[in-house]
Design a protein around this motif. Structure first.
Motif, PDB file in Angstrom:
ATOM      1  N   HIS A  10      27.082  -6.779 -44.667  1.00 32.58           N
ATOM      2  CA  HIS A  10      26.565  -5.463 -44.295  1.00 32.58           C
ATOM      3  C   HIS A  10      27.265  -4.383 -45.122  1.00 32.58           C
ATOM      4  O   HIS A  10      28.295  -4.627 -45.747  1.00 32.58           O
ATOM      5  CB  HIS A  10      26.809  -5.186 -42.808  1.00 32.58           C
ATOM      6  N   GLU A  11      26.681  -3.210 -45.125  1.00 29.76           N
ATOM      7  CA  GLU A  11      27.303  -2.033 -45.712  1.00 29.76           C
ATOM      8  C   GLU A  11      27.931  -1.192 -44.600  1.00 29.76           C
ATOM      9  O   GLU A  11      27.345  -1.067 -43.514  1.00 29.76           O
ATOM     10  CB  GLU A  11      26.267  -1.187 -46.467  1.00 29.76           C
ATOM     11  N   VAL A  12      29.104  -0.648 -44.875  1.00 32.99           N
ATOM     12  CA  VAL A  12      29.757   0.243 -43.913  1.00 32.99           C
ATOM     13  C   VAL A  12      29.152   1.633 -44.065  1.00 32.99           C
ATOM     14  O   VAL A  12      29.246   2.258 -45.122  1.00 32.99           O
ATOM     15  CB  VAL A  12      31.278   0.291 -44.132  1.00 32.99           C
ATOM     16  N   GLU A  13      28.522   2.115 -43.039  1.00 29.25           N
ATOM     17  CA  GLU A  13      27.871   3.424 -43.088  1.00 29.25           C
ATOM     18  C   GLU A  13      27.984   4.111 -41.730  1.00 29.25           C
ATOM     19  O   GLU A  13      28.456   3.533 -40.752  1.00 29.25           O
ATOM     20  CB  GLU A  13      26.400   3.265 -43.483  1.00 29.25           C
ATOM     21  N   ASN A  14      27.555   5.351 -41.704  1.00 25.45           N
ATOM     22  CA  ASN A  14      27.569   6.156 -40.485  1.00 25.45           C
ATOM     23  C   ASN A  14      28.967   6.220 -39.866  1.00 25.45           C
ATOM     24  O   ASN A  14      29.138   6.085 -38.661  1.00 25.45           O
ATOM     25  CB  ASN A  14      26.567   5.615 -39.462  1.00 25.45           C
ATOM     26  N   GLN A  15      29.961   6.393 -40.705  1.00 26.31           N
ATOM     27  CA  GLN A  15      31.340   6.580 -40.240  1.00 26.31           C
ATOM     28  C   GLN A  15      31.828   7.963 -40.661  1.00 26.31           C
ATOM     29  O   GLN A  15      31.542   8.414 -41.767  1.00 26.31           O
ATOM     30  CB  GLN A  15      32.261   5.520 -40.841  1.00 26.31           C
ATOM     31  N   ALA A  16      32.521   8.623 -39.767  1.00 30.99           N
ATOM     32  CA  ALA A  16      33.105   9.915 -40.136  1.00 30.99           C
ATOM     33  C   ALA A  16      34.154   9.700 -41.213  1.00 30.99           C
ATOM     34  O   ALA A  16      34.972   8.782 -41.119  1.00 30.99           O
ATOM     35  CB  ALA A  16      33.742  10.572 -38.917  1.00 30.99           C
ATOM     36  N   PRO A  17      34.163  10.510 -42.253  1.00 28.45           N
ATOM     37  CA  PRO A  17      35.200  10.372 -43.285  1.00 28.45           C
ATOM     38  C   PRO A  17      36.554  10.772 -42.715  1.00 28.45           C
ATOM     39  O   PRO A  17      36.631  11.494 -41.719  1.00 28.45           O
ATOM     40  CB  PRO A  17      34.739  11.353 -44.367  1.00 28.45           C
ATOM     41  N   PRO A  18      37.646  10.301 -43.305  1.00 25.76           N
ATOM     42  CA  PRO A  18      38.966  10.752 -42.848  1.00 25.76           C
ATOM     43  C   PRO A  18      39.058  12.269 -42.900  1.00 25.76           C
ATOM     44  O   PRO A  18      38.538  12.903 -43.826  1.00 25.76           O
ATOM     45  CB  PRO A  18      39.927  10.098 -43.847  1.00 25.76           C
ATOM     46  N   LEU A  19      39.700  12.824 -41.897  1.00 21.67           N
ATOM     47  CA  LEU A  19      39.856  14.285 -41.881  1.00 21.67           C
ATOM     48  C   LEU A  19      40.666  14.751 -43.084  1.00 21.67           C
ATOM     49  O   LEU A  19      40.363  15.772 -43.694  1.00 21.67           O
ATOM     50  CB  LEU A  19      40.539  14.721 -40.585  1.00 21.67           C
ATOM     51  N   GLY A  20      41.685  14.008 -43.450  1.00 21.94           N
ATOM     52  CA  GLY A  20      42.480  14.366 -44.615  1.00 21.94           C
ATOM     53  C   GLY A  20      43.339  15.601 -44.374  1.00 21.94           C
ATOM     54  O   GLY A  20      43.402  16.151 -43.274  1.00 21.94           O
ATOM     55  N   ASP A  21      44.011  16.047 -45.415  1.00 20.89           N
ATOM     56  CA  ASP A  21      44.860  17.230 -45.312  1.00 20.89           C
ATOM     57  C   ASP A  21      44.006  18.460 -45.031  1.00 20.89           C
ATOM     58  O   ASP A  21      42.918  18.622 -45.585  1.00 20.89           O
ATOM     59  CB  ASP A  21      45.630  17.444 -46.612  1.00 20.89           C
ATOM     60  N   TYR A  22      44.507  19.318 -44.167  1.00 18.33           N
ATOM     61  CA  TYR A  22      43.817  20.582 -43.897  1.00 18.33           C
ATOM     62  C   TYR A  22      44.844  21.647 -43.546  1.00 18.33           C
ATOM     63  O   TYR A  22      46.018  21.348 -43.311  1.00 18.33           O
ATOM     64  CB  TYR A  22      42.787  20.417 -42.769  1.00 18.33           C
ATOM     65  N   ASP A  23      44.437  22.872 -43.518  1.00 16.76           N
ATOM     66  CA  ASP A  23      45.310  24.017 -43.256  1.00 16.76           C
ATOM     67  C   ASP A  23      45.309  24.300 -41.757  1.00 16.76           C
ATOM     68  O   ASP A  23      44.339  24.825 -41.219  1.00 16.76           O
ATOM     69  CB  ASP A  23      44.802  25.222 -44.045  1.00 16.76           C
ATOM     70  N   ALA A  24      46.377  23.948 -41.072  1.00 14.94           N
ATOM     71  CA  ALA A  24      46.439  24.097 -39.620  1.00 14.94           C
ATOM     72  C   ALA A  24      46.511  25.565 -39.183  1.00 14.94           C
ATOM     73  O   ALA A  24      46.283  25.864 -38.009  1.00 14.94           O
ATOM     74  CB  ALA A  24      47.642  23.338 -39.070  1.00 14.94           C
ATOM     75  N   TRP A  25      46.820  26.463 -40.100  1.00 13.36           N
ATOM     76  CA  TRP A  25      46.824  27.898 -39.784  1.00 13.36           C
ATOM     77  C   TRP A  25      45.499  28.548 -40.171  1.00 13.36           C
ATOM     78  O   TRP A  25      44.846  29.164 -39.344  1.00 13.36           O
ATOM     79  CB  TRP A  25      47.978  28.587 -40.509  1.00 13.36           C
ATOM     80  N   GLY A  26      45.106  28.381 -41.404  1.00  8.37           N
ATOM     81  CA  GLY A  26      43.910  29.076 -41.892  1.00  8.37           C
ATOM     82  C   GLY A  26      42.632  28.643 -41.197  1.00  8.37           C
ATOM     83  O   GLY A  26      41.674  29.421 -41.130  1.00  8.37           O
ATOM     84  N   THR A  27      42.588  27.410 -40.667  1.00  7.40           N
ATOM     85  CA  THR A  27      41.374  26.919 -40.009  1.00  7.40           C
ATOM     86  C   THR A  27      41.379  27.156 -38.505  1.00  7.40           C
ATOM     87  O   THR A  27      40.418  26.804 -37.830  1.00  7.40           O
ATOM     88  CB  THR A  27      41.197  25.412 -40.257  1.00  7.40           C
ATOM     89  N   ASP A  28      42.428  27.742 -37.975  1.00  7.09           N
ATOM     90  CA  ASP A  28      42.546  27.922 -36.523  1.00  7.09           C
ATOM     91  C   ASP A  28      42.354  29.401 -36.165  1.00  7.09           C
ATOM     92  O   ASP A  28      43.308  30.177 -36.084  1.00  7.09           O
ATOM     93  CB  ASP A  28      43.905  27.419 -36.044  1.00  7.09           C
TER      94      ASP A  28
END
Length: 547
Positions: A10-28
């Motif tokens: 099978h193919e792996v699909e319909n999975q959320a991508p890793p959140l990865g690094d993000y800005d915990a201040w600028g996005t809040d």
């Protein structure tokens, strides 16, 4: 593997991508607005710098630190007593980053500026989302400062090292270190929160120091450089500073019996210890130990609010990210009506908890200058500690459910958050202790009641349901015979009214929805029971890290 391979299934699909690094201040958005509103906006550049670290390296190191629990090394291979804790390098890196950005000391190094405790609360809030266990030594180091100021000589020697931004894990006398951390030892086997039942004794020596014999059932952060402990003298309970290493380089007579095998908080070490004539110095006066150490407890209780609000925020971040990418029945989860209701309800609760936490941080900050704010902080800290910490476990469980089975496996981070969730409602006094503390304050310090209602009345007229709740609360304390029995209900409603007041005066987008649902009864007992006219898309967009 190609589709032509005989082992291709099978193919792996319909999975959320890793959140990865993000800005915990600028996005809040909620955090940034709250910090400005409560007077800490001048620290934005520092908070922004830490936000990138908290959502990036700190988050990654937090995973590793929790996968590698600390180990007790009671002896070396020759049988010499060590009583040391071995940590993975990831733990040390998390501590280094936290202290580098002042999670433990920013407020004290900037206490000449209004709002310093608000800005420091934001630092702790971002740190706890990435790694909550290290919040224990960082919190206690921060909160020990007012207590240590009861001893002028102690403060002169220790505070420069406590307020240092250097993380120095070396086992050395305080004078030889570049930075120090502080822990706490209050409770014993037979008493728990009832510290008057303690049996540990302190005997004054000819040189003015004390020798302490006894034990502590919960000795938090045994890797710290010193601890504030309670022990009895002939005059009653006293508060003492007990160093790990004495000035001559010898180890103090503190014997670690074992590390606690805890539900969560895996990166951090908690222990049981015995004192075998351990050397210590008194802080404050003999017989005034509880009053002396309660200044530390008041600040650690605020950090319980910060920590629980942070865990809720991180669980919401994970749930929203998953729902934005995962599809079911032909559309993304976030597009399904019922999932919108759940996520919006979570976002509403998260914002209310964060907003109240920052408001209490402002009151703590202003307490030395404003008697009204000091009275409000005295009461609101116990109210907020009770309610916000109680909301955390069911909140995170609901966020787990948004991920389905994926939220029950370690890679999602939700299990770690869920294990951590109950801690803050237990640490520094359980729910019942907080409720009794509220009643005690209202009875013995009438100015706290005046400050509480002044806070609510500042929003009078903003919403009919809040006005009605103010009326109910004004008579809730009249029947003294049943007051303790009813105190959980009363404190819960006090907290909800405070949250509504803060949101309404701030003009928050969900303020009226919060008042209608939490105070007006248009809400069920579970999340996802908002009315059909709620601003679902706007609230989810406000809370999301990225689309």
């Amino acid at each position: 593997m190609s589709p032509e391979s005989p082992f291709f299934t099978h193919e792996v699909e319909n999975q959320a991508p890793p959140l990865g690094d993000y800005d915990a201040w600028g996005t809040d958005t909620v955090l940034r607005e709250g910090v400005v509103r409560e007077g800490g906006g001048w620290a934005e550049a520092h908070l922004a710098a830490f936000g990138a670290v908290a959502g990036g390296e700190l988050m990654r190191q937090g995973y590793v630190a929790n996968e590698n629990k600390p180990k007790l090394r009671a002896f070396d291979r020759y049988g010499h007593r060590l009583d040391e804790i071995e940590f993975h390098p990831a733990y040390h890196r998390v501590m280094q980053l936290g202290m580098q950005y002042g999670v433990h000391a920013f407020a004290w190094r900037n206490e000449d500026r209004s709002g310093a405790h608000v800005a420091r609360a934001a630092l702790s809030y971002m740190h706890a989302q990435a790694e909550a266990g290290t919040g224990c030594p960082l919190t206690m180091t921060h909160s020990a400062v007012p207590t240590l100021r009861h001893g002028t000589a102690l403060a002169q020697r220790w505070l420069p090292k406590i307020n240092s931004y250097d993380y120095d894990p070396r086992v050395l006398p305080m004078a030889e270190k570049t930075g120090c951390t502080i822990g706490m030892g209050m409770t014993e086997k037979q008493g728990g929160s009832d510290v008057r039942a303690n049996s540990t004794r302190a005997v004054r020596q000819a040189d003015g120091s004390y020798r302490i014999i006894g034990h502590k059932w919960f000795f938090s952060a045994p890797m710290c450089d010193a601890w504030l402990v309670l022990a009895y003298t002939d005059a009653g309970l006293g508060c003492f500073l007990m160093p790990k290493v004495l000035d001559d380089g010898s180890r103090n007579a503190i014997r670690i019996q074992r590390l606690k095998d805890k539900l969560g908080d895996w990166s951090n070490a908690s222990s049981e210890v015995e004192f075998h004539n351990a050397r210590a110095e008194i802080v404050g006066q003999e017989g005034r130990g509880v009053a002396t150490i309660l200044q530390m407890v008041a600040l650690t209780r605020l950090d319980c609010m910060i920590g629980s609000s942070a865990l809720m925020r991180q669980a919401l971040v994970q749930a929203l990210h998953h729902a934005q990418h995962r599809k079911a029945f032909g559309k993304r989860l976030v597009e399904h009506a019922l999932m919108k209701n759940v996520l919006t309800d979570l976002a509403l609760d998260s914002e209310a908890c964060t907003a109240l936490t920052l408001r209490v941080a402002r009151a703590v900050d202003a307490s030395p200058r404003d008697a009204g704010e000091a009275a409000f902080a005295r009461l609101a800290t116990a109210i907020g500690k009770y309610w916000i910490c109680k909301r955390c476990p069911p909140f995170i469980n609901e966020a787990q459910e948004c991920l389905g089975g994926a939220g029950y496996v370690e890679e999602s981070n939700l299990p770690r958050l869920y294990r951590q969730a109950p801690l803050n409602s237990i640490w520094e006094g359980s729910g019942n202790i907080q409720c009794i503390d509220v009643l005690r304050a209202l009875n013995k310090e009438p100015e706290t009641r005046e400050a509480f209602f002044a806070e609510l009345l500042a929003a009078k007229g903003a919403h009919a349901d809040l006005d009605r709740e103010i009326g109910w609360l004004s008579s809730a304390f009249d029947d003294l015979t049943t007051l303790e029995l009813r105190s959980r209900m009363i404190v819960e409603r006090m907290a909800l009214a405070l949250q509504a007041s803060v949101l309404l005066r701030a003009g928050a987008p969900g303020a009226e929805l919060f008042a209608t649902t939490r105070l007006g009864g248009e809400h069920g007992l579970n999340y996802g029971t908002l009315p059909a006219d709620a601003p679902f898309d706007a609230m989810m967009a406000r809370a999301a890290v990225a689309a």
